[in-house]
Design an enzyme around this catalytic site. Structure first.
Site, PDB file in Angstrom:
ATOM      1  N   GLU A 134      21.015  42.726  28.168  1.00 23.04           N
ATOM      2  CA  GLU A 134      20.786  42.966  26.729  1.00 23.04           C
ATOM      3  C   GLU A 134      21.491  41.892  25.908  1.00 23.04           C
ATOM      4  O   GLU A 134      22.671  41.614  26.105  1.00 23.04           O
ATOM      5  CB  GLU A 134      21.302  44.359  26.361  1.00 23.04           C
ATOM      6  CG  GLU A 134      21.198  44.651  24.869  1.00 23.04           C
ATOM      7  CD  GLU A 134      21.414  46.130  24.541  1.00 23.04           C
ATOM      8  OE1 GLU A 134      20.992  46.986  25.334  1.00 23.04           O
ATOM      9  OE2 GLU A 134      22.026  46.405  23.498  1.00 23.04           O
ATOM     10  N   ASP A 149      22.344  45.995  17.447  1.00 19.76           N
ATOM     11  CA  ASP A 149      20.984  46.255  17.935  1.00 19.76           C
ATOM     12  C   ASP A 149      19.897  45.882  16.937  1.00 19.76           C
ATOM     13  O   ASP A 149      18.967  46.659  16.688  1.00 19.76           O
ATOM     14  CB  ASP A 149      20.827  47.744  18.310  1.00 19.76           C
ATOM     15  CG  ASP A 149      21.604  48.111  19.556  1.00 19.76           C
ATOM     16  OD1 ASP A 149      21.968  47.218  20.333  1.00 19.76           O
ATOM     17  OD2 ASP A 149      21.835  49.325  19.759  1.00 19.76           O
ATOM     18  N   ASP A 183      17.211  62.322  25.169  1.00 23.28           N
ATOM     19  CA  ASP A 183      16.381  61.936  24.013  1.00 23.28           C
ATOM     20  C   ASP A 183      15.151  62.823  23.969  1.00 23.28           C
ATOM     21  O   ASP A 183      14.682  63.229  22.904  1.00 23.28           O
ATOM     22  CB  ASP A 183      15.809  60.507  24.134  1.00 23.28           C
ATOM     23  CG  ASP A 183      16.850  59.436  24.376  1.00 23.28           C
ATOM     24  OD1 ASP A 183      17.991  59.639  23.954  1.00 23.28           O
ATOM     25  OD2 ASP A 183      16.480  58.406  24.971  1.00 23.28           O
ATOM     26  N   HIS A 214      16.195  58.196  27.586  1.00 21.87           N
ATOM     27  CA  HIS A 214      17.292  58.931  28.226  1.00 21.87           C
ATOM     28  C   HIS A 214      16.817  60.384  28.336  1.00 21.87           C
ATOM     29  O   HIS A 214      16.117  60.872  27.444  1.00 21.87           O
ATOM     30  CB  HIS A 214      18.554  58.998  27.364  1.00 21.87           C
ATOM     31  CG  HIS A 214      19.205  57.699  27.029  1.00 21.87           C
ATOM     32  ND1 HIS A 214      18.866  56.959  25.937  1.00 21.87           N
ATOM     33  CD2 HIS A 214      20.220  57.029  27.631  1.00 21.87           C
ATOM     34  CE1 HIS A 214      19.643  55.879  25.881  1.00 21.87           C
ATOM     35  NE2 HIS A 214      20.460  55.899  26.890  1.00 21.87           N
TER      36      HIS A 214
HETATM   37  C1  XLS Z   1      23.884  50.864  24.639  1.00 20.00           C
HETATM   38  C2  XLS Z   1      22.875  50.581  25.639  1.00 20.00           C
HETATM   39  C3  XLS Z   1      21.905  51.731  25.925  1.00 20.00           C
HETATM   40  C4  XLS Z   1      21.196  51.518  27.220  1.00 20.00           C
HETATM   41  C5  XLS Z   1      20.572  52.749  27.788  1.00 20.00           C
HETATM   42  O1  XLS Z   1      24.548  49.988  24.104  1.00 20.00           O
HETATM   43  O2  XLS Z   1      22.176  49.431  25.266  1.00 20.00           O
HETATM   44  O3  XLS Z   1      21.025  51.885  24.868  1.00 20.00           O
HETATM   45  O4  XLS Z   1      20.203  50.548  27.087  1.00 20.00           O
HETATM   46  O5  XLS Z   1      21.501  53.728  28.056  1.00 20.00           O
HETATM   47 NI    NI Z   2      20.410  48.702  26.153  1.00 16.88          NI
HETATM   48 NI    NI Z   3      23.232  48.225  23.692  1.00 13.12          NI
END
Ligand code: XLS
Ligand code: NI
Ligand code: NI
Length: 447
Positions: free
Chosen positions: A274, A315, A110, A107
């Site tokens: 994801e 995550d 970051d 990002h």
């Molecule tokens: C958050 C998201 C984020 C995206 C990028 O839950 O996974 O990390 O991948 O902004």
């Molecule tokens: Ni993500």
């Molecule tokens: Ni995420």
């Protein structure tokens, strides 16, 4: 010789378990990921296209809502200085190289600290991007995708593109314009939109129709700009159902594809799926991938996994080999990843706080995907699952099936055909047999 930020750690290599000494067994290494080994005629490195993310790897202190940061980051002095941001990037590229991860994602915020004004933030970003360009060149690493953080700053508390304040929308366009441009400068293969706060907390204060229109306008503007600067990478939307919002507009693959079609954006964007977002939406990753690939819209994958029974985006590193097998089966079935990749949008648990845990955790994910890739290739070579599905629909290839599919019959004609049927053939679905075939292939003892 540049300062080493991970002293004592040498580049991870593939070593089979059998050959390893006891000591070697505790070193971070690859037990299954063998970058040059061919699977379905492509190297594992090409098939898996791993990426590490800057936010969890470099910017996540591992705090949670009940306690602060625990991660040891000797390369980071905790300040917002440019020198510190550069040193962090040095550490990151050393990590990528030592972990044999070819790609990375970031990002804007970051990488470089937000400044007092848009111009100031852009100057900060330019300085770090110039530094990172050199690091990419000297290390041979490539940018998988970039994105803009449109959710952390308080100005985005009501959303960015979907904010009720037009000024906030404008601010977001400035950030995305710059993030797209630096992604292009860094040779990014893609650009991601994750609408962190593009949704609502309560409908009591929300004009949902208007907010969806605003989001579509924003995406059109961004796609047009990407084209105007010659960015050839893939534009990606990352669905997620909620968190931090109560409801996010691009809540899952189906909803996102519908949104894209409704607003004339289909074909301009693909999906970045994801795992933990799939499960938060009440779906399996397999489902989300199936929906995306059916639409020809799977662009990339954020590789992680959730924690069963915990309703957060935890995550975790994806170490479940059944999950990685399902993911790689979907990927191989669609012809493999040619753009996009497997980005570890994953963080260590709070108690895995040592720098070496960055290596253990990524290696664990890479090995799980290597196992999954090989298992998926075996499932395809075995052919029983594929054959079963083909057979299951065989009646649709009969002359009758063809006529219906090609629209030659009206409903009344179909109904008339039904009256002529004497027996109705409907075979077993055999789900349990198919599940046991997968287990048999996955856990086959070596022949
Ligand atoms: C958050 C998201 C984020 C995206 C990028 O839950 O996974 O990390 O991948 O902004
Ligand atoms: Ni993500
Ligand atoms: Ni995420």
């Amino acid at each position: 010789m540049a300062l080493e930020h991970f002293p004592g750690i040498t580049q991870l290599q593939f070593e089979s378990t059998r050959a390893a000494s006891r000591d070697a067994k505790c070193r971070p290494t690859f037990r299954h990921y063998n970058p040059s080994e061919l699977v379905e005629s492509r190297s594992m490195r090409d098939q898996l296209r791993f990426a590490a993310c800057y936010w969890h790897t470099m910017r996540n202190g591992l705090g949670d809502p009940f306690g602060g940061a625990t991660a040891q980051t000797p390369w980071d002095d905790g300040t917002d200085s440019i020198a510190n941001a550069q040193q962090r990037a040095d550490a990151f590229f050393e990590f990528l190289t030592k972990c044999q991860i070819d790609r990375w994602c970031f990002h804007d915020r970051d990488l470089a600290p937000e400044g007092q004004s848009i111009a100031h933030s852009e100057r900060n970003l330019d300085t770090i991007v110039a530094h990172v360009e050199q690091l990419q060149r000297s290390s041979g690493r490539r940018l998988l995708w970039g994105t803009a953080n449109l959710f952390s700053h308080p100005r985005y508390m009501h959303g960015a593109a979907t904010s009720p304040c037009v000024d906030v929308f404008l601010h977001a366009t400035a950030q995305v314009r710059k993030a797209l441009e630096v992604t292009h400068t860094l040779g990014g293969e893609g650009y991601v939109f994750w609408g962190g706060r593009e949704g609502y907390d309560t409908l009591l204060n929300t004009d949902l129709a208007r907010e969806r229109d605003q989001m579509a306008r924003f995406l059109h503007l961004a796609a047009d700009h990407a084209q105007s600067i010659g960015f050839r990478g893939v534009l990606l939307i990352e669905p997620k159902p909620h968190e931090p919002t109560t409801h996010q507009y691009d809540s899952d693959s189906e909803a996102t594809l519908n949104f894209l079609r409704e607003f004339g954006l289909f074909g301009k964007f693909k999906l970045n799926i994801e795992t933990n977002h799939a499960t938060l939406a009440g779906h399996s990753m397999e489902h989300e991938l199936a929906v995306a690939t059916a639409a020809g819209a799977l662009g990339s994958i954020d590789a992680n996994m959730g924690t069963t029974g915990l309703g957060w985006d935890t995550d975790r590193f994806p170490t479940d080999v059944m999950l990685t097998t399902q993911i790689m089966l979907a990927v191989l079935n669609m012809g493999g990843l040619t753009q996009g990749g497997l980005n570890f949008d994953a963080k260590r648990r709070r108690a895995s706080f040592e720098p070496i845990d960055l290596f253990y955790s990524h290696a664990a994910g890479m090995d799980a995907f290597a196992i999954g890739l090989k298992a998926a290739a075996r499932i395809r070579a075995d052919g029983r699952l594929h054959e079963f599905i083909r057979e299951r629909y065989a009646s649709w290839n009969s002359p009758m099936g063809e006529k219906i599919r090609s629209g030659q019959f009206t409903l009344a004609q179909c109904a008339h055909e039904a009256t002529k049927l004497s027996t109705l053939v409907s075979p077993s679905g055999r789900q349990e047999l198919l599940e046991s075939i997968v287990n048999e292939i996955l856990f086959a003892t070596e022949r």
